[in-house]
Design a protein around this motif. Structure first.
Motif, PDB file in Angstrom:
ATOM      1  N   SER A  84      68.030  28.294   4.655  1.00  0.00           N
ATOM      2  CA  SER A  84      66.786  28.653   4.814  1.00  0.00           C
ATOM      3  C   SER A  84      66.441  26.543   4.478  1.00  0.00           C
ATOM      4  CB  SER A  84      66.160  28.857   3.572  1.00  0.00           C
ATOM      5  OG  SER A  84      64.195  28.184   3.519  1.00  0.00           O
ATOM      6  N   TYR A  85      64.947  26.720   5.816  1.00  0.00           N
ATOM      7  CA  TYR A  85      64.364  25.645   5.541  1.00  0.00           C
ATOM      8  C   TYR A  85      63.475  24.763   4.882  1.00  0.00           C
ATOM      9  CZ  TYR A  85      61.419  28.599   7.681  1.00  0.00           C
ATOM     10  OH  TYR A  85      60.263  29.180   8.289  1.00  0.00           O
ATOM     11  N   ARG A  86      63.212  25.944   3.824  1.00  0.00           N
ATOM     12  CA  ARG A  86      62.027  25.773   2.722  1.00  0.00           C
ATOM     13  C   ARG A  86      62.625  24.774   1.565  1.00  0.00           C
ATOM     14  NH1 ARG A  86      57.722  28.378   5.336  1.00  0.00           N
ATOM     15  NH2 ARG A  86      58.248  30.265   5.461  1.00  0.00           N
ATOM     16  N   GLY A  87      60.972  23.651   1.193  1.00  0.00           N
ATOM     17  CA  GLY A  87      61.466  23.124   0.725  1.00  0.00           C
ATOM     18  C   GLY A  87      62.077  23.321  -0.986  1.00  0.00           C
ATOM     19  N   GLU A 118      60.636  27.580  16.553  1.00  0.00           N
ATOM     20  CA  GLU A 118      61.826  28.518  16.405  1.00  0.00           C
ATOM     21  C   GLU A 118      61.557  29.264  14.849  1.00  0.00           C
ATOM     22  OE1 GLU A 118      63.235  28.769  18.651  1.00  0.00           O
ATOM     23  OE2 GLU A 118      62.764  27.216  20.573  1.00  0.00           O
ATOM     24  N   GLN A 119      61.447  28.478  14.025  1.00  0.00           N
ATOM     25  CA  GLN A 119      61.314  29.316  13.041  1.00  0.00           C
ATOM     26  C   GLN A 119      60.039  30.673  11.763  1.00  0.00           C
ATOM     27  OE1 GLN A 119      61.602  25.697  12.852  1.00  0.00           O
ATOM     28  NE2 GLN A 119      63.449  26.251  13.022  1.00  0.00           N
ATOM     29  N   GLY A 120      59.422  30.788  13.346  1.00  0.00           N
ATOM     30  CA  GLY A 120      58.001  31.857  13.231  1.00  0.00           C
ATOM     31  C   GLY A 120      56.913  31.072  13.916  1.00  0.00           C
ATOM     32  N   LEU A 121      56.652  30.655  14.369  1.00  0.00           N
ATOM     33  CA  LEU A 121      54.992  29.683  14.767  1.00  0.00           C
ATOM     34  C   LEU A 121      55.013  29.430  14.421  1.00  0.00           C
ATOM     35  CD1 LEU A 121      54.105  33.448  17.076  1.00  0.00           C
ATOM     36  CD2 LEU A 121      56.290  31.810  17.888  1.00  0.00           C
ATOM     37  N   HIS A 122      55.156  28.833  12.970  1.00  0.00           N
ATOM     38  CA  HIS A 122      54.560  27.670  12.375  1.00  0.00           C
ATOM     39  C   HIS A 122      53.212  27.308  12.916  1.00  0.00           C
ATOM     40  CE1 HIS A 122      57.057  29.891   9.506  1.00  0.00           C
ATOM     41  NE2 HIS A 122      58.052  30.084   9.312  1.00  0.00           N
ATOM     42  N   GLY A 131      56.025  40.782   8.314  1.00  0.00           N
ATOM     43  CA  GLY A 131      57.780  39.691   7.863  1.00  0.00           C
ATOM     44  C   GLY A 131      58.793  39.326   8.366  1.00  0.00           C
ATOM     45  N   MET A 132      58.407  39.862  10.307  1.00  0.00           N
ATOM     46  CA  MET A 132      59.434  40.007  11.386  1.00  0.00           C
ATOM     47  C   MET A 132      59.354  38.254  11.529  1.00  0.00           C
ATOM     48  SD  MET A 132      61.624  42.489  10.711  1.00  0.00           S
ATOM     49  CE  MET A 132      61.485  43.380  12.503  1.00  0.00           C
ATOM     50  N   GLY A 133      58.900  37.684  11.342  1.00  0.00           N
ATOM     51  CA  GLY A 133      58.412  36.526  11.804  1.00  0.00           C
ATOM     52  C   GLY A 133      60.091  35.878  12.701  1.00  0.00           C
ATOM     53  N   ARG A 134      59.996  35.007  13.658  1.00  0.00           N
ATOM     54  CA  ARG A 134      61.132  34.970  14.874  1.00  0.00           C
ATOM     55  C   ARG A 134      61.205  33.215  13.781  1.00  0.00           C
ATOM     56  NH1 ARG A 134      60.118  31.845  20.475  1.00  0.00           N
ATOM     57  NH2 ARG A 134      62.013  32.011  21.102  1.00  0.00           N
TER      58      ARG A 134
END
Lengths: 517, 517
Positions: B237-240, B357-361, B514-517
């Motif tokens: 995960s890239y989350r902080g 790439e991680q969910g249209l953030h 919750g099905m984000g890309r």
């Protein structure tokens, strides 16, 4: 590829047409080949287990040792690695690493060119991009100006998207065209084209020696391939007495392109690289794997039917389609004949050649040592005893027919032999055409019937032939199975035929052209 | 990819059909785009010069900084990197090396998975191949049994030869089919399929956490791709606040296959590998590049026309088709409008998104911060002011038409706008269909007209999308030119239209799936 002029073909005697094929034997061959195939196991031993098989390298030796043992285990006689003379240095890669470190880090796809020295630890530095098109350009880089540098030779790259599939199967139309095409000789090139080719080669050699005369720290080039596929070959001579060239890599054209564009727009590129390579030069001689199924007919057993393919490969992958495929098919063909319990009248001899990639050395020398010298046309007694040689070396694609190599004599025989396979050979084709670049040419050069089968072009020119991705995955097992069955039948039929396969007129003595592959 | 249900479309008022396009402006756009194109230069800056552009990495920052500066230099207003909130960790590769050392040496093609730790020097050891299909399999490898090992997860590989070309252009027939197809919603999957997908994901997560709970020394997988092309993504995960996962590589499936076959046949495989990676986690927030061409009509200049594409990419190449291509086209489109001296009535705003790439953030958060929240459907005042958003993110292939995204309102308008381009758009197509996986969805989710163009499928799914060979070479410059001209025209026409682009009915509030890309 050696280019040879073929004299007019002789017509074969009509009585040969009369002999029927042995349907019961064919049925046994098919059953064994289709139901108990060992192509997967053989191919895996030659590729995955042996590894890259550059002649005289440990990988070649592993494959040769395994093949000899396996052929013995299947009951073949006289299985051995038969020395043919001096090839030169074996060589293998022990370390290969190439990456850009500035303006940012990126690992690159590449491998040392064959017979180049290692870097002796990690080399780091800025890249000089050179583009030498003529004598003028060459002058700029002479006189030691590149000494100590990392040098990339600029190459043009095909950047077109691939709108054509990498793999094809011949259509009926393709095969019709092939049927109607004639044997070609030197005429592949006009005298003007030959002149230009020679000029280009002379200039390339000059560039090469200018480069080599300076102590360049690392040479790089990305000459052909795309999408992670790249083509590779040698960066120096394998001859026993040749000097060893400095470190050089073949690399993915995309990565070479990245360096080139950055440097040409004024952005310095720094690389780090490491290669380690080992030369095997204590024993410069090498051999071909040879084994036999002894003939059973007292009058015919001294006559020989040969089949073969080259066991050596290039070094950046496991040489699956070039040419573990051919060796797999040939080994499977003799296994089938043994397992089917067939007793051929003539002796069947399999040969897995070495040194093919550097000029058909294994087969040429075998032919010279066994049958006679094409340069002088002094023939040895065995020349009379060989019926035919069959070769596979056009990748993994199934057999669609056979090239007569300008020898019309066996056409009617081969037609009869192909006929029972119409269910597994779509549109079976016989063409008078010759085809080159592989070991049947060594036989043909001495007037011996040497044939290469027509095979579907499965990714051979686009992805596998001399590339870093010529791996086990590229093999189409169903096609290898089909090939083994057809080859086994051809070889068996040749062994049983009342006569030897008809020959062309003997060629005239001729010196080597120096255009060896 | 976020999947959204689209309500029935509204019909647009007929008077909109009447307005003619400004032919003189179109001529200027074409001339500038075709004769003075800068697509090569822009694309090179975004790919070669910036490098891989994972969100919050230095490569992304280089591309963003250059884009802001370039947009300013072209005279755009309010050019800036506009923060949208917390993305998480940036990350980049500093070293990547992977090779087999036994049974023989072979360099492997691979790269660390995103957001994985480095190996901390060279790791050497024998490989364990695991194949976990069910809970039973999982048990075998739990309880620390893999601790300290180099572990390859077995993957199935497509080993079929490529009989279909990697690149296509849509045929008239393909486009006809597209024209007649209807918007789809959640209905991409049946509830049973959704259930299965969720089950598979839960199991994958379980496998993942079982793996991560052990101190595996190096994880390897070769999941997709062929011929030196491989697909890559994140390994953690890239989350902080997420823990950092151990070293892991994506690699060429052929090389993973080699290891797997050797190990499964009882031949030990030893690897050496080294990765070094850097996390950028001091600043977890990130932004989108935003710039404007100010509107010239006092009554309309507060209304906005947007165009965009995502600037971020994956890390194994320079993200040329995904999506430097889209950013190049959008930047070139605004450059064309500026250079052509056109004065749009409405304000034109370009956005180059991060975190797609991680969910249209980037686009989701921009929409949320600017226009309103699709979860609650609480709208902000600007929601009324946006006419339309145009997106490019399907690679390098030229525009063949536009997806209406279930919004039939603008069909007649778009027909009129496509018509003048019949010489450069073969069989221009408008389909009611929606298309997903990219940033126009963020607008669509809030009932804002968001459109993605139909583009030819140039190697996108076969070779470039998330692969190690998505490099500058993959870009078809003529196609980028064409796209920029068509987009510039659409954007300009939208800015000049009497009315805003018709909208669909407002969607109902709905929580994220919750099905984000």
């Amino acid at each position: 590829m050696k280019r040879i002029y073929y004299p007019l073909m002789l017509l074969c005697p009509g009585f040969l047409f009369a002999q029927d094929v042995d349907q019961a034997a064919l049925a046994k061959i098919r059953k064994e080949g289709m139901e108990n195939s060992k192509v997967k196991e053989i191919a895996m031993q030659l590729t995955d287990v042996s590894g890259p098989r550059l002649t005289n390298s440990p990988g070649f030796q592993r494959a040769a040792d395994w093949s000899v043992k396996q052929l013995k285990d299947w009951g073949l006689k006289n299985a051995k690695l038969e020395e043919w003379g001096e090839f030169g240095k074996g060589w293998q890669v022990e370390k290969s690493y190439l990456a850009m470190t500035k303006p940012y880090y990126m690992p690159f796809i590449g491998i040392p060119k064959a017979w180049t020295a290692g870097t002796g630890g990690v080399v780091k530095g800025e890249v000089v991009v050179i583009d030498i098109q003529n004598e003028e350009d060459l002058k700029k880089y002479a006189n030691g100006k590149l000494a100590g540098k990392i040098v990339l030779t600029k190459s043009a790259m095909d950047t077109d998207p691939t709108f054509k599939a990498d793999a094809i199967r011949y259509t009926e139309e393709d095969l019709e065209k092939m049927t109607n095409s004639q044997p070609f000789g030197q005429g592949n090139f006009t005298p003007e084209q030959m002149e230009r080719l020679r000029g280009a080669r002379t200039f390339r050699n000059k560039v090469d020696s200018t480069m080599k005369s300076q102590k360049i720290s690392l040479e790089l080039s990305g000459r052909a391939g795309k999408h992670g596929t790249f083509f590779t070959s040698g960066g120096s001579s394998y001859r026993g007495d040749s000097p060893i060239a400095g470190p050089a890599f073949d690399m993915a054209p995309e990565h070479a392109g990245l360096i080139t564009r950055l440097v040409e727009s004024g952005i310095p590129v720094t690389l780090e690289a490491e290669s380690a390579t080992t030369f095997y030069d204590k024993k410069l001689t090498t051999g071909n794997v040879i084994a036999e199924i002894s003939g059973s007919d007292p009058k015919l057993k001294d006559e020989i039917v040969m089949l073969g393919g080259h066991l050596d490969s290039w070094h950046s992958a496991t040489g699956a389609t070039d040419n573990a495929a051919g060796c797999t098919v040939m080994m499977e063909a003799v296994r089938i004949l043994q397992a089917a319990g067939l007793k051929p009248k003539r002796t069947i001899r399999i040969a897995l050649w070495s040194g093919e990639e550097q000029g058909l050395h294994g087969s040429r020398n075998y032919v010279k040592n066994t049958f006679g010298d094409p340069q002088t046309m002094k023939l040895l007694p065995a020349h009379e005893k060989l019926s035919a040689y069959y070769n596979i070396d056009n990748g993994t694609g199934r057999i669609r027919g056979i090239y007569l190599q300008g020898n019309e004599g066996p056409r009617a025989i081969f037609e009869k032999w192909l006929a029972p396979f119409s269910d597994i050979i779509d549109h079976p084709t016989i063409t008078s055409r010759n085809t080159g670049g592989t070991d049947h040419q060594s036989f043909d050069a001495l007037g011996l019937p040497g044939f290469q089968f027509i095979q579907d072009g499965i990714e051979y020119n686009t992805r596998t032939h001399h590339t870093n991705v010529d791996t086990y995955e590229r093999l189409v097992m169903d096609d290898l199975k089909q090939m083994a069955v057809v080859v086994a039948a051809f070889v068996y039929n040749t062994a049983q035929l009342d006569q030897k396969i008809p020959r062309k007129e003997l060629p005239k003595p001729r010196p080597a052209t120096g255009m060896g592959r």
